[in-house]
Design an enzyme around this catalytic site. Structure first.
Site: not given
Length: 376
Positions: A153, A318, A351
């Site tokens: 991320s 995601d 995610h």
């Protein structure tokens, strides 16, 4: 030193007692970075791996701080003896970024110029600022080149920025569940989260410590909303469905469904451990990340001079950082004839999958790290 999930880890705070000018022009007279290290640095210091955390991450990535800790570090499934990032082979450095609230200099720290808590006076920081401070951290350890910089991320954005800004100082970049810049929708989500905090009556312009208050409600709502976006609809539905908390509807605004209870619990827990000003700073750093902006929005040109080899990983469900965003990075690297491996993992975790114990994902990182030859 071999590191396991039960190993007791002692954090180390490293002081940088010299001015540090941020991308926005503001200068910090000094700063601290809190770190944890796992494994041993070899003689020529070529086996070092940097772990970059995401929005709410900290330096505590593996092991435990004491015997009573119920939970190990946030990436304990990835880091340790015999694990994908093997501490029997690598010297692993994890840190809390500048502007954080887990021990590095940030809004909860004392401003040396005033003798009071920074609060809202702590300046905005960017991914580039973090990478520059991490380069100073590498200098502190005598590490001229990282064997790898790894992150998921927002952490993946740091790994990408490392490859761009310090091409000679890392051999491998692992960019996981990330993107070359945020989508408009992501910026919008971040602003809604910030507004929940900024409009909390207890926020007090960011100087809530001075007023002996905490904007718990705003931070709680921000986390609840963010948490929904980190999960996949299928995975969330599979876990909770429409399961009721009790045996019938209450016909009120109290908790009816298990998913409501879960989100409120997550929000309450987060609001007690995380600083609201730090949350604001971290989401802005996400918004500002756009290295291609300096290259006329040409990602291929942006990555033209990188020297690192890449592993890019994405997850099918995601929707915050969908696989297509990872493929943008892969295509730009291929166009530049750079070395890149890409893996797209089928997952129900959305995610948050980069934090999970998913066999295909864990094995992909394990295989890549296994093939990193020290010095190569």
């Amino acid at each position: 030193m071999s590191i396991t999930s039960t190993s007791i880890i002692t954090p180390q705070t490293i002081a940088f007692d010299h001015p540090f000018t941020l991308q926005n022009g503001h200068t910090l007279s000094r700063f601290d970075l809190i770190t944890e290290t796992y494994g041993s640095l070899n003689a020529d210091k070529s086996n070092a791996v940097l772990i970059c955390h995401a929005l709410s991450g900290t330096h505590h990535a593996a092991g435990r701080h004491n015997e009573n800790d119920k939970n190990a570090g946030w990436w304990d499934n990835m880091i340790g003896s015999g694990k994908p990032i093997d501490t029997d082979k690598f010297f692993v450095v994890a840190l809390n970024n500048l502007g954080g609230c887990a021990g590095s200099t940030g809004p909860t720290s004392i401003n040396p110029e005033t003798g009071k808590t920074y609060g809202a006076d702590f300046p905005m920081v960017t991914v580039r600022d973090w990478v520059r401070s991490q380069a100073l951290l590498a200098d502190h350890f005598g590490i001229q080149q990282w064997a790898a910089v790894v992150g998921g991320s927002l952490g993946g954005m740091q790994a990408l920025q490392w490859a761009i800004d310090y091409p000679e100082r890392l051999r491998h970049a692992l960019v996981i569940a990330s993107a070359p810049k945020l989508s408009t929708q992501n910026i919008a989500f971040n602003d809604v989260a910030r507004q929940a905090i900024l409009t909390d009556p207890d926020f007090n312009g960011g100087h809530y410590a001075k007023h002996n208050t905490l904007p718990r409600r705003g931070l709680r709502i921000a986390r609840m909303m963010g948490h929904i976006t980190y999960l996949a609809e299928h995975g969330l539905g599979k876990k909770f469905g429409r399961e009721l908390r009790g045996d019938r509807y209450k016909y009120s605004y109290d908790i009816d469904f298990e998913v409501e209870s879960y989100l409120r619990y997550q929000g309450d827990k987060f609001s007690e451990r995380f600083d609201a000003n730090t949350y604001l700073l971290m989401t802005k750093a996400l918004d500002y990340f756009d290295p291609a902006a300096e290259y006329d929005n040409d990602l291929q040109a942006t990555l033209q001079n990188v020297q690192a080899k890449f592993l890019v990983a994405s997850f099918s469900t995601d929707w915050r950082f969908p696989p297509e965003r990872s493929r943008e990075i892969v295509r730009a690297l291929i166009a530049n004839k750079k070395s890149v491996q890409y893996v797209e993992i089928e997952s129900v975790h959305g995610h948050d999958a980069f934090l999970m114990e998913d066999a295909a994902y864990i094995n992909a990182v394990r295989a890549y790290m296994h093939n990193i030859q020290v010095g190569a």
